[in-house]
Write an enzyme that holds these catalytic residues in place. Sequence first.
Site, PDB file in Angstrom:
ATOM      1  N   HIS A 191      -0.498  34.796  47.569  1.00 36.70           N
ATOM      2  CA  HIS A 191      -1.674  35.112  46.756  1.00 36.70           C
ATOM      3  C   HIS A 191      -1.664  36.624  46.527  1.00 36.70           C
ATOM      4  CE1 HIS A 191      -2.833  31.581  49.195  1.00 36.70           C
ATOM      5  NE2 HIS A 191      -3.630  31.220  48.196  1.00 36.70           N
TER       6      HIS A 191
ATOM      7  N   ASP B 237      -2.995  38.707  49.355  1.00 36.59           N
ATOM      8  CA  ASP B 237      -2.191  38.679  50.583  1.00 36.59           C
ATOM      9  C   ASP B 237      -1.320  39.915  50.698  1.00 36.59           C
ATOM     10  OD1 ASP B 237      -3.114  36.083  51.022  1.00 36.59           O
ATOM     11  OD2 ASP B 237      -1.344  35.161  50.097  1.00 36.59           O
TER      12      ASP B 237
END
Length: 389
Positions: free
Chosen positions: A101, A104
Amino acid sequence: MAYFNDIAPIKYEGTKTKNMFAFRHYNPEEVVAGKTMEEQLHFALAFWHTITMDGADPFGSATMERPWDLEGGSELDRAHRRVDAFFEIAEKLGVKYYCFHDIDIAPTGNSLKEFYANLDEITDHLLEKQKETGIKLLWNTANMFSNPRYMNGVSTSNRAEVFAYGAAQVKKGLELSKKLGGENYVFWGGREGYESLLNTDMGLEMDHMAKFFHLAIDYAKSINHLPIFLIELKPKEPMTHQYDFDAATALAFLQKYDLDKYFKLNIETNHAWLAGHTFEHELNTARTFGALGSIDANQGNYLLGWDTDEFPTLVIDITLQGWILMHVRLKVQQPSLKTNSCLISLKNVIVHTRRQKLVNLSKMEQQLLKVLLLMLLSMGMTSNLILTT
């Protein structure tokens, strides 16, 4: 900086090995149905559970301290260390793909402009690591569920500025996918749904969600990078009902809005169970419609009504679906292993199945696993597999 100097690359050593840091059944060089296991099974390591998870849950704070997060410096310094640690783990395991993501890999900063700049810097580092290791990006996605702005959805929100902010995240995500050579791009509509029908215009919300997807397709075409778009299915949690409820629901949506030629489905075991289906049912539904795109392999808990991302515990459940590795969280109760908590990332992947006595297969069971893999291949039911630790 290296974090796993005391661990050698994980190799196949067969079923009789006493080495806990070895593969007993997965032999990447063994030929099955004309291709090696490595060619048949596109395992991917996920950035979130592997590197950024800290053990926090809805009832308590973090229980884990990761070495790469304890060395000081700025948030960007930490993000760079996480990239180094992540690729070191992937190389040790021999995994050839990864997923992430946007939040992240890089700090969000104080504005969208700052977030973009941070993403540019960290993806430069990711690209260097890809070239250095040969590891590829299976898919990336935008986290459009954690920030409070998305509490009522993104494309289905009743606020135009929220729709626009989410679109800006996806725009950047597609640019990063092109930069890194991503093969797929994922949408998980964790908050695309409703809490109550009393204040919901379902038709209007799904119209807006379809428009959002078409905008993503149009932009991908405009930058000459059209990956396979994947919808990850989940029936509920955090919303009461989510519009990507299960395979059949998502396929009906895609067909209605003329999106089915661009999208396939990302099937997760635990999410299938939450929808009241077996994993086999969801795989077969997706395969029947030519929409099986990717697999998140794990299991849930039949006695619980929420997402638990557990390790599989029964051989028959593993072999029927062709599971080899699994999409699982670290346990909140595992804050450390010896002196380095980071070792959990490797040890859970390789050793946990041994604790559950899954690796002590007889020769007949080993042959059964291979036969089932051949059957799955012949049915077109093996695809990308996501491995998260």
